[in-house]
Design a protein around this motif. Structure first.
Motif, mmCIF file in Angstrom:
data_model
loop_
_atom_site.group_PDB
_atom_site.id
_atom_site.type_symbol
_atom_site.label_atom_id
_atom_site.label_comp_id
_atom_site.label_asym_id
_atom_site.label_seq_id
_atom_site.Cartn_x
_atom_site.Cartn_y
_atom_site.Cartn_z
ATOM 1 N N TYR A 8 -29.053 -23.409 -22.631
ATOM 2 C CA TYR A 8 -29.918 -22.480 -21.909
ATOM 3 C C TYR A 8 -29.651 -21.092 -22.453
ATOM 4 O O TYR A 8 -28.724 -20.420 -22.004
ATOM 5 N N TYR A 9 -30.481 -20.689 -23.462
ATOM 6 C CA TYR A 9 -30.356 -19.378 -24.106
ATOM 7 C C TYR A 9 -28.934 -19.132 -24.613
ATOM 8 O O TYR A 9 -28.464 -17.990 -24.637
ATOM 9 N N PRO B 755 -36.208 -6.044 -13.683
ATOM 10 C CA PRO B 755 -35.722 -4.665 -13.612
ATOM 11 C C PRO B 755 -36.396 -3.671 -14.539
ATOM 12 O O PRO B 755 -36.166 -2.475 -14.411
ATOM 13 N N LEU B 791 -41.124 -8.968 -24.693
ATOM 14 C CA LEU B 791 -40.875 -10.382 -24.445
ATOM 15 C C LEU B 791 -41.797 -11.151 -25.380
ATOM 16 O O LEU B 791 -43.019 -11.086 -25.235
ATOM 17 N N GLY B 867 -33.416 -1.234 -17.242
ATOM 18 C CA GLY B 867 -33.175 -2.627 -17.560
ATOM 19 C C GLY B 867 -31.934 -2.853 -18.401
ATOM 20 O O GLY B 867 -31.712 -3.929 -18.919
ATOM 21 N N PHE C 53 -32.464 -6.400 -18.124
ATOM 22 C CA PHE C 53 -33.589 -7.148 -18.684
ATOM 23 C C PHE C 53 -33.039 -8.029 -19.796
ATOM 24 O O PHE C 53 -32.560 -7.548 -20.805
ATOM 25 N N THR C 54 -33.126 -9.347 -19.596
ATOM 26 C CA THR C 54 -32.484 -10.267 -20.537
ATOM 27 C C THR C 54 -33.397 -10.723 -21.661
ATOM 28 O O THR C 54 -32.919 -11.249 -22.660
ATOM 29 N N ALA C 55 -34.692 -10.575 -21.481
ATOM 30 C CA ALA C 55 -35.674 -11.138 -22.423
ATOM 31 C C ALA C 55 -35.522 -12.656 -22.548
ATOM 32 O O ALA C 55 -35.866 -13.231 -23.582
ATOM 33 N N GLU C 56 -34.973 -13.298 -21.529
ATOM 34 C CA GLU C 56 -34.884 -14.756 -21.519
ATOM 35 C C GLU C 56 -35.957 -15.281 -20.580
ATOM 36 O O GLU C 56 -35.691 -15.574 -19.403
ATOM 37 N N SER C 57 -37.180 -15.334 -21.082
ATOM 38 C CA SER C 57 -38.336 -15.703 -20.263
ATOM 39 C C SER C 57 -38.342 -14.847 -19.005
ATOM 40 O O SER C 57 -38.074 -13.645 -19.077
ATOM 41 N N TYR C 58 -38.584 -15.410 -17.856
ATOM 42 C CA TYR C 58 -38.627 -14.600 -16.642
ATOM 43 C C TYR C 58 -37.300 -14.630 -15.881
ATOM 44 O O TYR C 58 -37.256 -14.277 -14.707
ATOM 45 N N ASP C 59 -36.227 -15.032 -16.543
ATOM 46 C CA ASP C 59 -34.940 -15.130 -15.888
ATOM 47 C C ASP C 59 -34.072 -13.921 -16.200
ATOM 48 O O ASP C 59 -33.425 -13.868 -17.246
ATOM 49 N N ASN C 60 -34.060 -12.962 -15.309
ATOM 50 C CA ASN C 60 -33.186 -11.795 -15.471
ATOM 51 C C ASN C 60 -31.921 -11.927 -14.641
ATOM 52 O O ASN C 60 -31.129 -10.990 -14.557
ATOM 53 N N PHE C 74 -35.811 -20.609 -16.229
ATOM 54 C CA PHE C 74 -37.152 -20.703 -16.826
ATOM 55 C C PHE C 74 -37.013 -21.162 -18.268
ATOM 56 O O PHE C 74 -36.291 -20.530 -19.046
#
Lengths: 296, 869, 282
Positions: A8-9, B755, B791, B867, C53-60, C74
C-alpha cells in the motif's frame, strides 16, 4: 489478480518498535550482568572467592544500570512500578521485569554483603539466586524481541537467544577480566574469547538461516553496526588471547570485545526497525507460506 | 429547477432519495452522488444490490463511479450532446413508451407555424433579436394559443427564471386543452415530429465526436434505459450541479426530462428525475426564497410596469387551468401573512408595499454593482463568496469598494477577513490601510444552537431542535433578522412617511424565548403554514381564499402545521411505516413524496403493472389511493372531462397528471418558461477548446457574459490566442469539505482528511507538461493564476473529441487561505458567465493551461506550505 | 497487588461475560466517505493527525495509529469492478477499492498477550481494550501487533499506547460503535460475531455472483494465525494490496519455541561459564 502493487504505497504493514538507544544499552548491560552473575556463582562454587566477589560486583553494577535505562525508555516513566501489577506468563517483558528485579536485587545484596562484610549467609544465597537467574537475564531479551511481528526478529527466534547468550558471555568475560586481579584472569579471559567466537558463529548462522530476511542485518545502519561488531569481536578475541602475557593488549582486546557486543546489540535492534519499515519483509514470507499451504 | 418546472410543472425533484431503491436503472450524470450525497447514496446501493444498473457518466472517475456497474467518461460541457443522442436513438427506433407519450405529454400538440428550429437557423430558434440578445418567444407557442401572457414574459427578460420554471402558467389555454393536436403524432408540426427532427443530427457517431463517448456506448446507454422503462420497469436520472453550473444548465435538465417523459418514467416509483441539491435547506431557500425575483411558493416578484395594479399582476400570472389557476388565493394569503390587519381589499392587500424589480439583481450583478459603487453595503450571511463566487478575486476586490459589509458566520471566513488576509493582500494588490470598507463581523449560531427547519433535496421539511444555547454573542439568523427588523421599526415609529408603512405595517409579533430573546421558530412555521378564517392553522392550500380571510406565508408549505401540529418534527421510524414513510417530516406539496404520481397509473386509473404500482383509482371509494398522497384532485375520476367554463384544476382532464401545467401534460416542447429555447440544444460552454460541430451558433446565444476588464473570457477556439488555454478545466466537490470551506476547513477532523488544494491530472497530461505526483502545478486562465499540489491519476484519462486528444484538469473548489486546510482559490480562475434563466455560473467547463511549479510569489509567502504537516 | 493474569474471558468474568461482538466491514459497499474516521475521532476526542497531503489517492490519513483508529484506504486499479462482457465497458477499465481499516480485536491478540502491566485486557464483550490509566508506554505491544494497529502517542508528552476500543463505552450500554452508526451504506456492520460471520458468508456468495472480481473474506476463519479476527472484512483483492498482512500470526503462539531456544542458550551459557573455570587461574 495481484499483478497489482503488492503493498500500500510502499507503507509498512507493521509498526516499528519504538525503543530507543537505551534499550540497546540495556541489552548490553543486562546480558553482561546476567552472565557475570553466573560466573560469580560458578566461581564461588569452585572456591574462587576473590573472583566471585569481582564478578558479583561487576554483575551488580551492570544490573543496577539496567532499570534506569528501561525506565527512561518508557512512555510514562513515572509508571514503571506498573510492571509489577501483574505477572503475565505470555509476556516476556512481564517475566523479564520480575526476573530482572529479582536478579538485580540479589546481585546488589550479594555485592553489598561482600563489600560491607555483613550477612554472609544472606549474601551467598543472594549470589546463588543471581547466578541461577543469570542465564535467564541474558537470554530473555532475545525472546522479548522475537515475540513480536518484526520479521528480522521473529523469523530469527530460534537463533537469537544463542547470539544474546554468547554476547553476554563475551561481555561478562571482558568486563570481569578488566576488574579481576592478575591471578584471577584465566576464567574471564577464556569466557570472553569463547563468547566472542560463539557470538560470531551464532550471528553468522542466524543471518544465513534468515535468507532474504537477513538483508536488514547487512544494509544501512544495522549493517554498519554488524560489520563493526564482527571486526571488534574478532580483533578483541585475538588481542585477549595475546593478552595472556601482555596485559596492555588484553585491555585493548577486552575493550574491543565490549564494544563489539554493544555493536551487535544495536545491529540487532536497528535491523528490527529496518525490517519493520519495508512491507515486503512482512508480506513476502507470508505469501510464500500461503502458497506452501495451498500446494501441500 | 426551471428545467424541471418547465417540463413538469414544479421546480423540484420529482421523487425522494429512498425511492431510488425501487429503480431498475439509475443514471447518475452531472452528479457525484456518492461523494456529495453519501447518506442518500445508500439507496442507490440498495438498488444495485437488487440488480439495478447504476450508470455513472462524468468527465472524471469518482467515488460514485467506483460504486457503479458502468462508467462512461465524457467531455465536461457536452452532456446535452449525449442526452440528445439518447433521445435521437429512442425516437428513431420507436423505443418510447407510446401510451404514456400519447396521453401524458404534449407530444401531440401542434406548434405555431411561425416556429423555426435550430435545424432551420443553424443553431438558433425563431424570434432571435441580436440587438437585445434575447428571444421573442411568441413563435414558440401552441398554434392559436393566446399570447397575452407572453407579453408579460417579454418585459421580464432574464428575470423570469425560478418562477417561470414553476409551471407553464404563462400559457393561457382554454379548457386546459391545446387548440390543435394530432393524436397519431404524425403531423409535421406536432411536438413529437419537431422533437424528432430537432435531434436527428445527434447520431451516435456525431455524439462520439462531441463527447468522447464511443458510439457503441451511446447506443448501449439508450438501449439500456429503454429496456429498463415501460410498464414493468422504471429508470431514474440523478443530477446535481454538474448539470446546473453551465451556461446551458437548465437545458441539461430539460434533456433528461424529455428522456424521462419519452420513456414514461415520470411520476412512477423508481423513476423520475432526482435533482440532488447540495446545501442543507437549499430547497427551502428557493421555496421561501432569498432570491431577488421570486416570492414564497415561486410567485414572481412584481416587475416595474405602468399598470402596477394587483388585478393586472394576478391576471398575468394566473393560469386558466391547472393549480396555478388558484394563484390569487396563494398571493393574497401571502400578503395577509405579511401585513395582517393592514392588508385590506381596499388597499389591494398592501400590494403596493412590495418592492418592484427592474432588472437582473442577482449575485453577480450585485458584485459588479459593488465595483461600480452603485451597491454601497452588503449583508453576507452564511456564505463565503471570497471563495465560492466565480471570479472570486473580482468579488474580493469588489468588497473593498463597499462602504460597509456585514458578515454573519461562525468562523472568520475569507469573506470576513478579506481586508487583511487574502491573495490580493499577499500580493500587494490591495493594502489594508487603503480599504475603506467598514466591516462588521457578527458571530452566528450553529445549527445545534437553534431550532428551525431544513427543506432538503426531496422537498422534505424536517425540523431540528436546539440542543444548546449559543455561546457568547453568537446568534441565529432568525434572531438577527427579527431584532434587526424590530430595531428598524422602533427607529421608524411615529413616521408619517408613506414609504415607511411597508416596514411598520408588517406583522412582526413573534413570541421570543429565553434570555437572549430568540424568536420562536415554530411560530414562524405556523405563519408559513397559514391560518383560516377562524384563526386556526389551515390544512391544505386548496382551502386558501382570495378574499383576505386566509393567510399563508408560503402556499406550497400549507399543511406543514395542519391542526397545530408541527408535521416537520414527526419522527416515526421507517420500519413502522409504509414505503413512502409519510410520517417522517413533511414534504411539499401536501406531503406527496413522488410528484405527478397520477402518472403511475394508466389513463383508466389502473397501475401500469403490479410491480410498479404506486397510486391508483379506487372506483368503489371514488378516489385515488395507494402508497403515497395522490398528486391529483383526490376525487376526480380518470375519465373526467372538464365542462365549459371550468377553471383551475377543474379545467384539466382526468387523464392529465401534470396538474401544475396549463394543459396538464408533461412538456417535451416548452412553449414558454425558458429564455433560451423550447428544446435543448448542444452548445459549447462559453470557454471551449473546440468548435460546435453541430451548428454555426457556438454557445448559448442568451448566456450572460458580463464582460468587463476584470472579467475577461479566454479566447474561444478559432479566436486568436485560443491555444494559450488548450485544456478543459472543471471544478467540483470533495466529500470531506463543504462549499466555500467555512464549515470544514476550520474543523480539524475534516481538514486533515483533505488538507491542501490539489489538481487532478492524467498520467498522459502529467507526462506532457512535466507534472509530478505530489509536486506543485500552476493553473491559469485569463482571470488568474493559482497553485495547487498535483495528484496524477488515471481517473482523469483524456478523451478523444473531434478526432483529437483532449485533456481535462480538475480541482476541488473549497479552498482559501484560512483555516487548517488551506490553498489557493480555484474560483479565482473562472469567469462570471451564467445561465440566463437562473444566473448560475458556469463552474463545470472552462479552459485553462497548466505548468509545473509553484505560482511566482510576488512577495514573501505567509506561513508554512499548505498540506505539508 | 500483583495478579497472575492470562487471557481471561469468559472464565474470568464469572458469568458476566456477554455474547462476543465485532465488526464485519464489507468493502464492496464502501463509498470512501470517511464518516467512520470522523465519527471515531469525534466520539473518542482524538486529536488531529497532521495536515499532510500525501498524494496517495484520496488517503491523506496514511495508516492507523495512536490518533487514528479508523483509516480508509484508497487503491486505484486498472481492472473493472465487475467482470462482465458488454458494450457498457469503457476502453479503460478501472476500479477504485475503498476500505475502512480498524483494529482486528483478534481472538489471539498479540498486543494483549505481551502487555506487562495488564493495561490491555479483554472485555466482557470479547473486545480488546487498553486502559489508559495503567499503560506506562513500554512499547511492547507496538511491534507485536501483526497488523501494525496499536501505536504509542508521542505528542504532548503522552507516551501511552492507544487503539480502537470498539467503542467499549458505547457497546457496554448497548449502543452501536460510532463508526458503524455513521456509515451510510452499512459497510461497517456491528453485532454478535457469530451472526456477522454467517452474514458475511452469504454476502461473499452474493458478491461473487454479482461478478465482483477478487472478492474474499479476510479474518473470518477461526483457524487462522490469530484464531479469527473480532473485526473481519470482505475484500476485493489480496490483503497486501490494502496494506494488510496476508497471513498474520500472533507471535505469542510460538512462545514455546522461543523459550525452548532460550533455555538451550541459557544452558549453553551456564556450561560455558562452568567450563571457563577449567584451565589456568590467571
Amino acid at each position: 489478480m495481484s499483478d497489482h502493487r503488492p503493498d500500500y504505497y510502499g507503507r509498512p504493514v507493521i509498526k516499528q518498535p519504538v525503543w530507543k538507544a537505551e534499550i540497546g544499552w540495556y541489552f548490553f548491560s543486562g546480558g553482561l550482568g546476567g552472565a557475570a552473575a553466573t560466573l560469580a556463582l560458578v566461581s564461588r562454587l569452585a572456591g574462587r572467592r576473590d573472583l566471585a566477589r569481582r564478578a558479583t560486583l561487576v554483575s551488580a553494577l551492570a544490573l543496577s544500570a539496567s532499570p534506569p535505562l528501561l525506565i527512561k525508555d518508557l512512555g510514562r516513566p513515572k509508571r514503571f512500578l506498573y510492571m509489577f501489577r501483574v505477572l503475565r506468563p505470555t509476556s516476556p517483558m512481564s517475566l523479564g521485569s520480575w526476573v530482572l528485579g529479582a536478579a538485580g536485587t540479589a546481585a546488589g545484596a550479594a555485592a553489598g554483603s561482600d563489600l560491607l562484610d555483613v550477612a554472609p549467609v544472606a549474601g551467598e544465597t543472594a549470589r546463588a539466586v543471581a547466578g541461577l537467574l543469570g542465564p535467564a537475564i541474558s537470554t530473555y531479551t532475545a525472546v522479548l524481541i522475537s515475540d513480536t511481528s518484526v520479521p528480522a526478529w521473529h523469523e530469527a527466534r530460534r537463533d537469537l537467544p544463542l547470539v544474546f547468550a554468547a554476547g553476554s558471555a563475551a561481555s561478562a568475560g571482558a568486563a570481569v577480566w578488566l576488574a579481576a586481579p592478575a591471578g584471577e584472569r584465566g576464567p574471564p579471559r577464556r569466557l570472553a574469547i569463547a563468547g566472542a567466537a560463539g557470538e560470531l558463529l551464532a550471528a553468522h548462522r542466524m543471518e544465513t538461516a534468515l535468507g532474504e530476511l537477513g538483508e536488514p542485518y547487512r544494509r544501512g545502519r544495522p549493517g554498519r553496526y554488524a560489520r563493526a561488531a564482527r571486526r571488534a569481536l574478532a580483533g578483541g578475541a585475538a588481542l585477549m588471547t595475546a593478552g595472556r602475557r601482555r596485559p596492555l593488549l588484553g585491555r585493548v582486546g577486552a575493550g574491543l570485545i565490549l564494544a563489539g557486543t554493544v555493536c551487535e546489540r544495536f545491529a540487532i535492534l536497528r535491523a528490527g526497525n529496518l525490517s519493520a519499515d519495508d512491507p515486503r519483509y512482512t508480506v513476502d514470507p507470508q505469501r510464500e507460506r500461503i502458497a506452501g499451504r495451498v500446494t501441500s | 429547477m426551471p428545467g424541471l418546472g418547465a417540463s413538469f410543472g414544479r421546480g423540484g425533484a420529482t421523487t425522494f432519495q429512498q425511492d431510488l431503491a425501487n429503480s431498475d436503472c439509475i443514471v447518475i450524470m452531472g452528479s457525484n452522488a456518492a461523494e456529495c450525497h453519501p447518506v442518500g447514496f445508500q439507496f442507490v446501493m440498495e438498488a444495485r444490490e437488487k440488480g439495478a444498473e447504476v450508470i455513472h457518466i462524468d468527465p472524471r472517475y469518482t467515488r460514485t463511479s467506483a460504486m457503479s456497474t458502468h462508467f462512461l467518461r465524457l467531455r465536461a460541457g457536452s452532456d446535452i450532446a449525449l442526452l440528445g443522442g439518447v433521445i435521437n436513438h429512442i425516437l428513431q427506433n420507436g423505443l418510447e413508451f407510446r401510451e404514456y407519450v400519447e396521453h401524458y405529454t404534449n407530444a401531440s400538440v401542434i406548434i405555431d407555424d411561425r416556429f423555426l428550429d435550430t435545424e432551420d437557423l443553424d443553431g438558433l430558434f425563431s424570434g432571435w433579436d441580436p440587438g437585445e440578445r434575447q428571444y421573442d418567444t411568441t413563435s414558440w407557442s401552441y398554434e392559436d394559443m393566446r399570447v397575452s401572457a407572453s407579453a408579460g414574459e417579454r418585459e421580464q427578460g432574464g428575470t423570469m427564471g425560478e418562477q417561470a420554471g414553476h409551471g407553464g402558467q404563462g400559457a393561457a389555454l382554454s379548457h386546459g386543452e391545446p387548440p390543435h393536436e394530432d393524436p397519431a403524432l404524425e403531423h409535421p408540426r406536432c411536438v413529437f415530429q419537431i422533437l424528432k427532427r430537432h435531434f436527428s443530427r445527434y447520431t451516435p457517431e456525431m455524439v462520439e465526436q462531441l463527447t468522447g463517448v464511443p458510439a457503441a456506448q451511446v447506443v448501449w446507454l439508450a438501449e439500456t434505459l429503454a429496456r429498463n422503462s415501460g410498464r414493468e420497469r422504471t429508470s431514474a436520472f440523478v443530477y446535481a450541479v454538474g448539470w446546473t453550473q453551465h451556461t446551458v444548465g437548465v437545458q441539461y435538465i430539460r434533456s433528461a426530462s424529455i428522456i424521462q417523459l419519452l420513456l414514461g418514467n415520470v411520476g412512477r416509483p423508481g423513476g423520475g428525475v432526482m435533482a440532488l441539491r447540495g446545501h442543507a435547506t437549499i430547497q427551502g431557500s428557493t421555496d421561501i426564497p432569498t432570491l431577488y425575483n421570486i416570492l414564497p411558493g415561486y410567485i414572481p416578484m412584481p416587475h416595474v410596469h405602468e399598470d402596477n395594479s394587483l388585478e393586472r399582476f394576478l391576471d398575468v400570472y394566473s393560469s386558466y387551468a391547472g393549480f396555478w389557476g388558484r394563484m390569487p388565493s396563494y398571493f393574497i394569503s401571502l400578503l395577509k401573512a405579511w401585513w395582517g390587519e393592514a392588508a385590506t381589499p381596499e388597499n389591494g392587500y398592501c400590494f403596493d408595499r412590495l418592492p418592484r424589480i427592474s432588472d437582473d439583481h442577482s449575485m453577480y450583478q450585485i458584485a459588479l454593482g459593488m465595483r461600480e459603487k452603485t451597491v454601497k453595503g452588503l449583508i453576507c450571511a452564511g456564505q463565503n463568496p471570497a471563495v465560492g463566487s466565480a471570479n472570486a478575486g473580482l468579488y474580493r476586490r469588489a468588497m473593498a469598494d463597499l462602504d460597509w459589509l456585514v458578515v454573519r458566520d461562525f468562523v472568520e471566513s475569507e469573506t470576513a477577513a478579506f481586508w487583511y488576509d487574502s491573495q490580493e493582500i499577499e500580493d500587494g494588490d490591495l493594502r489594508t490601510e487603503d480599504i475603506g470598507t467598514e466591516v462588521f463581523f457578527l458571530p452566528a449560531a450553529a445549527q445545534t444552537e437553534k431550532s428551525g427547519s431544513y427543506t432538503n433535496t426531496q422537498r422534505l421539511v424536517q425540523w431540528h431542535h436546539k440542543a444548546v444555547e449559543p455561546r457568547g454573542d453568537c446568534r441565529s439568523e432568525l434572531w438577527f433578522y427579527y431584532h434587526l427588523g424590530r430595531i428598524i421599526r422602533e427607529k421608524l415609529s411615529g413616521s408619517g412617511e408613506a414609504r415607511d408603512r411597508g416596514v411598520l405595517d408588517l406583522t412582526w409579533a413573534y413570541p421570543t424565548e429565553g434570555e437572549i430573546r430568540e424568536p420562536s421558530a415554530e411560530a414562524v412555521l405556523a405563519e408559513i403554514n397559514g391560518f383560516g378564517p377562524d384563526g386556526r392553522p389551515i390544512g391544505a392550500y386548496t382551502e386558501l381564499k382570495d378574499d383576505g380571510s386566509t393567510s399563508c406565508g408560503c402556499w406550497i408549505y400549507c399543511g406543514v402545521y395542519a391542526g397545530g401540529q408541527n408535521m416537520a418534527a414527526r419522527r416515526k421510524p421507517w420500519t413502522e411505516q409504509p414505503a413512502a414513510a409519510p410520517e417522517w417530516g413533511w414534504a411539499w406539496p401536501a406531503n406527496r413524496r413522488i410528484l405527478y404520481n397520477r402518472a403511475s397509473a394508466d389513463r383508466h386509473g389502473k397501475p401500469w403493472s403490479e410491480r410498479k404500482r404506486w397510486v391508483w383509482w379506487d372506483a368503489d371509494e371514488g378516489k385515488w389511493t395507494g402508497e403515497d398522497v395522490p398528486d391529483f384532485v383526490v376525487d376526480m375520476p380518470p375519465d373526467y372531462e372538464p365542462p365549459d367554463g371550468a377553471r383551475a384544476e377543474k379545467a384539466l382532464r382526468g387523464d392529465k397528471p401534470f396538474i401544475m401545467q396549463g394543459d396538464g401534460r408533461g412538456w417535451l416542447f416548452a412553449p414558454s418558461g425558458l429564455v433560451d429555447g423550447p428544446m435543448p440544444v448542444h452548445y459549447e460552454p462559453d470557454e471551449s477548446p473546440i468548435e460546435n460541430l453541430l451548428y454555426g451558433q457556438r454557445s448559448n446565444p442568451v448566456r450572460q457574459q458580463l464582460r468587463r476588464p476584470r472579467n475577461p473570457h479566454n479566447p474561444a477556439e478559432g479566436e486568436q490566442g485560443a491555444d494559450r488555454f488548450p485544456y478543459v478545466l472543471t471544478t467540483y466537490r470533495l466529500t470531506e469539505h463543504h462549499t466555500g470551506g467555512g464549515m470544514s476547513r476550520y474543523v480539524e477532523h475534516l481538514a486533515e482528511l483533505q488538507p491542501a488544494l490539489f489538481c487532478e491530472v492524467s498520467p498522459q497530461l502529467a507526462a506532457e507538461r512535466g507534472l509530478a505526483n505530489g509536486g506543485w502545478a500552476t493553473i491559469s486562465t485569463s482571470r488568474a493564476e493559482i497553485e495547487a499540489r498535483v495528484l496524477v491519476t488515471n481517473r482523469m484519462h483524456p478523451v478523444t473529441v473531434d478526432g483529437r486528444t483532449l485533456h481535462q484538469v480538475g480541482m476541488p473548489f473549497h479552498y482559501g487561505p484560512r483555516g487548517f486546510a488551506r490553498g489557493d482559490t480555484p474560483n479565482d480562475l473562472l469567469a462570471m458567465v451564467m445561465d440566463p434563466n437562473v444566473h448560475i455560473q458556469e463552474s463545470k467547463a472552462a479552459t485553462c493551461t497548466i505548468r509545473p511549479g509553484r505560482r511566482a510569489a510576488r512577495r514573501q509567502r505567509r506561513g508554512p506550505e499548505p498540506g505539508a504537516g | 497487588m500483583a495478579r497472575f493474569e492470562t487471557e481471561s474471558r469468559p472464565a474470568g468474568y464469572d458469568g458476566a461475560a456477554r455474547e462476543r461482538v465485532g465488526f464485519f466491514t464489507d468493502t464492496s459497499v464502501c463509498i470512501g466517505c470517511k464518516a467512520c474516521e470522523v465519527a471515531c475521532k469525534e466520539w473518542n476526542l482524538l486529536p488531529e493527525d497532521g495536515f499532510v497531503f500525501t498524494a496517495e489517492s484520496y488517503d491523506n490519513t496514511g495508516a492507523l495509529g495512536s490518533e487514528t483508529w479508523r483509516h480508509v484506504a484508497f487503491i486505484e486499479q486498472d481492472v473493472p469492478l465487475i467482470q462482465t462482457a458488454g458494450d457498457g465497458d469503457d476502453g479503460n477499465p478501472m476500479r477504485w477499492l475503498m476500505s475502512s481499516d480498524v483494529c482486528k480485536h483478534c481472538t489471539s491478540a498479540a498486543c494483549l498477550n505481551v502487555c506487562p502491566t495488564g493495561a490491555l485486557f479483554r472485555t466482557e464483550l470479547g473486545t480488546v481494550v487498553v486502559q489508559d490509566d495503567i499503560c506506562n508506554g513500554c512499547g511492547m505491544c507496538v511491534p507485536a501487533c501483526p497488523f501494525g494497529v496499536i501505536a504509542r502517542r508521542e505528542r504532548d508528552g503522552d507516551g501511552r499506547a492507544w487503539k480502537c476500543t470498539l467503542c467499549y463505552d458505547r457497546t457496554k450500554d448497548g449502543l452501536t460503535p460510532a463508526c458503524a452508526a455513521a456509515c451510510p451504506t452499512e459497510s461497517i456492520q456491528y453485532g454478535p460475531l457469530d451472526e456477522l460471520r454467517g452474514r458475511a458468508a452469504q454476502r461473499l456468495e452474493s458478491v461473487q455472483q454479482q461478478g465482483f472480481a477478487g472478492a474474499r473474506l479476510y479474518g473470518e476463519d477461526p483457524e487462522d494465525g490469530v484464531d479469527g479476527f473480532g473485526a473481519f472484512f470482505l475484500l476485493l483483492d489480496e490483503p497486501q494490496v490494502y496494506g494488510l498482512p496476508p497471513d498474520p500470526v500472533d507471535p505469542t503462539k510460538r512462545l514455546g519455541e522461543m523459550w525452548g531456544a532460550a533455555a538451550a542458550a541459557g544452558a549453553a551459557l551456564a556450561l560455558g561459564v562452568a567450563a571457563s573455570l577449567l584451565g589456568r587461574r590467571g
